[in-house]
Design an enzyme around this catalytic site. Structure first.
Site, PDB file in Angstrom:
ATOM      1  N   LYS A   7       0.704  -1.322  -0.068  1.00 16.16           N
ATOM      2  CA  LYS A   7      -0.026   0.121  -0.144  1.00 16.16           C
ATOM      3  C   LYS A   7       0.839   1.300  -0.039  1.00 16.16           C
ATOM      4  O   LYS A   7       0.494   2.089  -0.741  1.00 16.16           O
ATOM      5  CB  LYS A   7      -0.914   0.024   1.298  1.00 16.16           C
ATOM      6  CG  LYS A   7      -1.711  -1.145   1.533  1.00 16.16           C
ATOM      7  CD  LYS A   7      -2.928  -0.957   2.457  1.00 16.16           C
ATOM      8  CE  LYS A   7      -2.369  -0.653   3.808  1.00 16.16           C
ATOM      9  NZ  LYS A   7      -1.698  -2.028   4.395  1.00 16.16           N
ATOM     10  N   ARG A  50      -9.101   0.550   9.691  1.00 19.62           N
ATOM     11  CA  ARG A  50      -8.630  -0.744  10.155  1.00 19.62           C
ATOM     12  C   ARG A  50      -9.473  -1.563  11.025  1.00 19.62           C
ATOM     13  O   ARG A  50      -9.176  -2.757  11.272  1.00 19.62           O
ATOM     14  CB  ARG A  50      -7.494  -0.487  10.669  1.00 19.62           C
ATOM     15  CG  ARG A  50      -6.074  -0.823  10.096  1.00 19.62           C
ATOM     16  CD  ARG A  50      -4.925  -0.597  10.654  1.00 19.62           C
ATOM     17  NE  ARG A  50      -3.469  -1.257  10.310  1.00 19.62           N
ATOM     18  CZ  ARG A  50      -2.424  -0.563   9.769  1.00 19.62           C
ATOM     19  NH1 ARG A  50      -2.511   0.642   9.430  1.00 19.62           N
ATOM     20  NH2 ARG A  50      -1.616  -1.398   9.586  1.00 19.62           N
ATOM     21  N   ARG A  99      11.976  -5.696   4.358  1.00 22.78           N
ATOM     22  CA  ARG A  99      11.851  -4.321   4.053  1.00 22.78           C
ATOM     23  C   ARG A  99      12.546  -3.481   4.784  1.00 22.78           C
ATOM     24  O   ARG A  99      12.697  -3.574   6.177  1.00 22.78           O
ATOM     25  CB  ARG A  99      10.165  -4.113   4.373  1.00 22.78           C
ATOM     26  CG  ARG A  99       9.839  -2.551   4.267  1.00 22.78           C
ATOM     27  CD  ARG A  99       8.430  -2.468   4.305  1.00 22.78           C
ATOM     28  NE  ARG A  99       7.737  -2.575   5.502  1.00 22.78           N
ATOM     29  CZ  ARG A  99       6.438  -2.404   5.755  1.00 22.78           C
ATOM     30  NH1 ARG A  99       5.636  -2.019   4.791  1.00 22.78           N
ATOM     31  NH2 ARG A  99       6.089  -2.373   7.212  1.00 22.78           N
ATOM     32  N   ARG A 114      11.849  -1.783  10.591  1.00 24.22           N
ATOM     33  CA  ARG A 114      10.960  -1.474  11.506  1.00 24.22           C
ATOM     34  C   ARG A 114      10.782  -2.520  12.556  1.00 24.22           C
ATOM     35  O   ARG A 114      10.786  -3.744  12.172  1.00 24.22           O
ATOM     36  CB  ARG A 114       9.694  -1.256  11.019  1.00 24.22           C
ATOM     37  CG  ARG A 114       9.509   0.008  10.126  1.00 24.22           C
ATOM     38  CD  ARG A 114       8.267   0.303   9.229  1.00 24.22           C
ATOM     39  NE  ARG A 114       7.233  -0.282   9.677  1.00 24.22           N
ATOM     40  CZ  ARG A 114       5.908  -0.256   9.025  1.00 24.22           C
ATOM     41  NH1 ARG A 114       5.747   0.471   7.947  1.00 24.22           N
ATOM     42  NH2 ARG A 114       4.848  -0.690   9.748  1.00 24.22           N
ATOM     43  N   ARG A 170       0.631  -9.139  13.094  1.00 24.09           N
ATOM     44  CA  ARG A 170      -0.086  -8.172  12.479  1.00 24.09           C
ATOM     45  C   ARG A 170      -1.064  -8.559  11.422  1.00 24.09           C
ATOM     46  O   ARG A 170      -2.306  -8.218  11.142  1.00 24.09           O
ATOM     47  CB  ARG A 170       0.601  -7.273  11.759  1.00 24.09           C
ATOM     48  CG  ARG A 170       1.543  -6.310  12.819  1.00 24.09           C
ATOM     49  CD  ARG A 170       2.804  -5.696  12.265  1.00 24.09           C
ATOM     50  NE  ARG A 170       2.578  -4.806  11.187  1.00 24.09           N
ATOM     51  CZ  ARG A 170       3.617  -4.429  10.144  1.00 24.09           C
ATOM     52  NH1 ARG A 170       4.665  -4.985  10.245  1.00 24.09           N
ATOM     53  NH2 ARG A 170       3.158  -3.422   9.530  1.00 24.09           N
TER      54      ARG A 170
END
Ligand code: AMP
Length: 213
Positions: free
Chosen positions: A13, A88, A127, A160, A171
């Site tokens: 996203k 969310r 990432r 992160r 998550r």
């Protein structure tokens, strides 16, 4: 062009939103990035959010709702925006409905990016994000991450905390249980654009643009 970009964490996203916001010259509103900026500034809110985010938990709905409302009001939202990471939860859908009613925002494009869990875990654990400009890159594609290709900052790419595999899996579980029902909530209200996010970034962008046209 008013867009809600929806999908699991790590589906792409943020990457797509950054590309589309440049192309259409509209504001990218990422609740995750706003929260990470508050953490960087060490605000009271940021420090509270960090505790939850590092564990993969969601930040309370009312706080996120206020944050999105203030952000939207501070920009030329009639011209357009891309909402990334909100709503969310079903409660956030209620909050968003109220915000849109107040600001007279109707019929945004609702884009849903889909991908399977294994690919997401593979992507998220590789990432890295620039702490200076929030650019995202993947160690699966780029090996030298010493200089940010967007802002030229040196040594600013970090992993992160919430991209550790255990946290990623948590998550994804929260996405499945708490966030996915948002689709049913909006099924009768908006026309969805479903897209396969497993394809290369350029191809996903091209598909989004074609569908928006
Ligand atoms: P993201 O960058 O969108 O993956 O978000 C990172 C983290 O920020 C999430 O795992 C949550 O802890 C928090 N967060 C971002 N957006 C929201 C939201 N709409 N509601 C609650 N928490 C959020």
């Amino acid at each position: 062009m008013q867009i809600i970009l929806f999908g699991a964490p790590g589906v792409g996203k943020g990457t797509q939103a950054k590309i589309l916001s440049k192309k259409y010259k509209i504001q990218h509103i990422s609740t995750g990035d706003i929260l990470r900026d508050s953490i960087k500034k060490e605000t009271e809110f940021g420090l509270m959010a960090k505790q939850l985010m590092d564990k993969g938990d969601l930040v309370p709905d009312n706080l996120i709702g206020d944050l999105v409302k203030e952000f939207l009001k501070s920009i030329d939202y009639k011209k357009g925006f891309i909402l990334d990471g909100f709503p969310r939860t079903l409660e956030q859908c209620n909050l968003l409905d109220n915000i849109f009613a107040e600001l007279q925002i109707e019929n945004p494009h609702f884009i849903i990016l889909e991908s399977d869990t294994d690919l997401i875990v593979h992507r998220l654990t590789a990432r890295r994000q620039c702490t200076n400009c929030n650019t995202i890159i993947s160690l699966n594609h780029v090996k030298d991450i010493s200089t940010c290709p967007s802002c030229c900052a040196i040594d600013t790419f970090v992993k992160r905390e919430d991209d550790d595999e255990d946290v990623v899996r948590k998550r994804l579980e929260i996405y499945r249980k708490t966030t996915y029902p948002v689709i049913d909530y909006y099924r009768d209200k908006y026309n969805f654009i479903f897209l396969n996010a497993a394809e290369p970034v350029d191809k996903v962008t091209q598909n989004i643009i074609e569908r928006l046209n």
